[in-house]
Scaffold this active site. Structure first.
Site, PDB file in Angstrom:
ATOM      1  N   CYS A 264     -10.123 -24.361 -11.261  1.00 26.57           N
ATOM      2  CA  CYS A 264      -8.843 -24.860 -11.772  1.00 26.57           C
ATOM      3  C   CYS A 264      -8.758 -24.682 -13.298  1.00 26.57           C
ATOM      4  O   CYS A 264      -8.634 -23.572 -13.778  1.00 26.57           O
ATOM      5  CB  CYS A 264      -8.634 -26.302 -11.342  1.00 26.57           C
ATOM      6  SG  CYS A 264      -6.886 -26.763 -11.232  1.00 26.57           S
ATOM      7  N   GLN A 268      -9.008 -21.177 -15.962  1.00 25.38           N
ATOM      8  CA  GLN A 268      -8.209 -20.815 -17.130  1.00 25.38           C
ATOM      9  C   GLN A 268      -9.085 -20.702 -18.378  1.00 25.38           C
ATOM     10  O   GLN A 268      -8.849 -19.835 -19.232  1.00 25.38           O
ATOM     11  CB  GLN A 268      -7.111 -21.862 -17.327  1.00 25.38           C
ATOM     12  CG  GLN A 268      -6.126 -21.903 -16.165  1.00 25.38           C
ATOM     13  CD  GLN A 268      -5.380 -23.225 -16.057  1.00 25.38           C
ATOM     14  OE1 GLN A 268      -5.477 -24.093 -16.927  1.00 25.38           O
ATOM     15  NE2 GLN A 268      -4.624 -23.386 -14.979  1.00 25.38           N
ATOM     16  N   HIS A 354      -9.133 -25.860  -5.599  1.00 26.98           N
ATOM     17  CA  HIS A 354     -10.103 -26.941  -5.426  1.00 26.98           C
ATOM     18  C   HIS A 354     -10.944 -26.739  -4.162  1.00 26.98           C
ATOM     19  O   HIS A 354     -10.553 -27.177  -3.078  1.00 26.98           O
ATOM     20  CB  HIS A 354      -9.376 -28.284  -5.345  1.00 26.98           C
ATOM     21  CG  HIS A 354      -8.799 -28.729  -6.647  1.00 26.98           C
ATOM     22  ND1 HIS A 354      -9.389 -29.680  -7.441  1.00 26.98           N
ATOM     23  CD2 HIS A 354      -7.684 -28.333  -7.306  1.00 26.98           C
ATOM     24  CE1 HIS A 354      -8.661 -29.870  -8.529  1.00 26.98           C
ATOM     25  NE2 HIS A 354      -7.617 -29.059  -8.470  1.00 26.98           N
ATOM     26  N   GLU A 356     -13.585 -28.253  -3.299  1.00 32.69           N
ATOM     27  CA  GLU A 356     -14.259 -29.471  -2.824  1.00 32.69           C
ATOM     28  C   GLU A 356     -13.526 -30.106  -1.647  1.00 32.69           C
ATOM     29  O   GLU A 356     -14.069 -30.972  -0.955  1.00 32.69           O
ATOM     30  CB  GLU A 356     -14.412 -30.476  -3.970  1.00 32.69           C
ATOM     31  CG  GLU A 356     -13.196 -31.295  -4.295  1.00 32.69           C
ATOM     32  CD  GLU A 356     -12.128 -30.520  -5.039  1.00 32.69           C
ATOM     33  OE1 GLU A 356     -10.963 -30.971  -5.038  1.00 32.69           O
ATOM     34  OE2 GLU A 356     -12.439 -29.458  -5.627  1.00 32.69           O
TER      35      GLU A 356
END
Length: 380
Positions: A264, A268, A354, A356
């Protein structure tokens, strides 16, 4: 933000967008005033994980699912120690929660934590408006003595914008802590907390990794003081164009050739470290049903997203960077936004979503295994 925790069932509330669009409904959660960036989440479930994701700091989240709160709130699913959203917007809140793990209602939890919300509005119309006009500043006002529309709109337009906001240090841990490996310890990872979710170090711990979670202000010396086999950069809020310190730390990690994984905001940061730019998406990707293709395997996965910015990197060519060749490894199938990067000459990669899976599908869990493989290869 000003709040009151008194009952809000019949208290009037108004949502005001910075372009002048107004929605009227009922207070949900705390009564008061709040401001933020209006964004929408397309997840049908997982509202508790959404609320407690630090990446939503200073954002007012609109739930596209019409019925929210039916499973209540438990003490096992939060991704951090508090709710981070600036405000919450739902159409039809559950009247009575029903789940064996529920400890209290969502409305009660919002009131307890002082989160101002609104219910009873047409969230479909609001979502369509944000898709057409883009994410924008918003205010939620509730109470029996509301200001006039002109006053509310002026206050919304005075609120800070998300573009140019440097927020990761506001949500990150202030002190280093350790998440021990589950079972035999195989590796040590230094995780730079830019807004990390609790499930992320747990997923690494499941793979025998001892995770040292460091503040966003950690230096290169702090990172290497734990003798890491790998370095991880987490998700987080704000504009990546402001994240000069994490970029400089990541460049030092790349120079040393330590295996590196970012998600995430971390994606960047890697993009900037490699010399690519970043830009603000019109309305972003938020929810647990975003289709992404892993271009290294051709596999399509359904993934959990929460990002309003993206990396500006070429999709169909290998780029030369100060750290060797790099390419786009993952792409969103809805709009061709860059969803992952990898270096071809050093052990480093990242994704914009994400893995997870809290909440969300488990399609991307293999990325933690890929990180383990990089560390195994480096050790060998």
């Amino acid at each position: 933000m000003t709040t009151s925790t008194r009952g809000a069932t019949r208290v009037p509330a108004v949502l005001v967008l910075e372009d002048g669009r107004i929605f009227r409904g009922r207070a949900y959660g705390a009564v008061g005033v709040t401001f933020g960036e209006a964004v929408f989440s397309t997840g049908m479930t997982g509202y508790q994980e959404t609320l407690t994701d630090p990446s939503y700091h200073r954002q007012v989240v609109v739930m596209t699912a019409p019925h929210v709160g039916n499973t209540g709130v438990n003490d096992e699913d939060p991704e951090s120690k508090r709710i981070w959203v600036a405000g919450y917007v739902v159409r039809d809140p559950a009247r009575v929660p029903s789940n064996w793990r529920s400890r209290r209602s969502l409305d009660e939890e919002l009131r307890h934590q002082g989160v101002v919300g609104i219910s009873g509005i047409d969230t479909r119309a609001l979502t369509r408006h944000l898709r057409e006009r883009g994410a924008m500043r918003v205010g939620i006002f509730s109470g029996n003595a509301l200001p006039d529309e002109g006053t509310m709109l002026a206050e919304v337009r005075q609120a800070p914008e998300m573009k140019g906001a440097d927020l990761s240090a506001e949500v990150a841990t202030k002190e280093t802590y350790v998440v021990p490996a589950i079972g035999e310890k195989k590796f040590t990872v230094a995780a730079v907390d830019l807004g990390i979710k609790g499930m992320t170090p747990h997923r690494m711990a499941e793979r025998g990794i001892e995770v040292h979670v460091l503040p966003a202000t950690a230096t290169v010396d702090d990172v290497y003081a734990v003798n890491p086999d790998g370095v991880f950069f987490s998700n987080g809020p704000g504009d990546p164009a402001t994240a000069d310190h994490p970029v400089s730390v990541m460049r030092a990690v790349l120079e040393r050739g330590t295996p590196l994984f970012g998600i995430c905001f971390g994606n960047q940061i890697l993009g900037r470290a490699l010399g690519f730019g970043t830009y603000k998406l019109k309305y972003g990707h938020r929810g647990i049903n975003q289709p992404v293709q892993d271009r290294t395997t051709g596999k399509v996965e359904v993934t959990a997203h929460n990002h309003g910015f993206a990396v500006d990197a070429p999709l169909d060519q290998v780029s030369e960077t100060p750290y060797g060749r790099a390419e786009v490894s993952h792409v969103c199938l809805n709009d061709n936004v860059v969803e992952g990067l990898q270096l071809l000459d050093r052990p480093a990669f990242s994704v914009q979503y994400h893995p997870e899976a809290a909440a969300g599908p488990h399609d991307a869990a293999y990325l933690f295994d890929r990180f383990v493989s990089l560390m195994e290869g480096q050790r060998a």
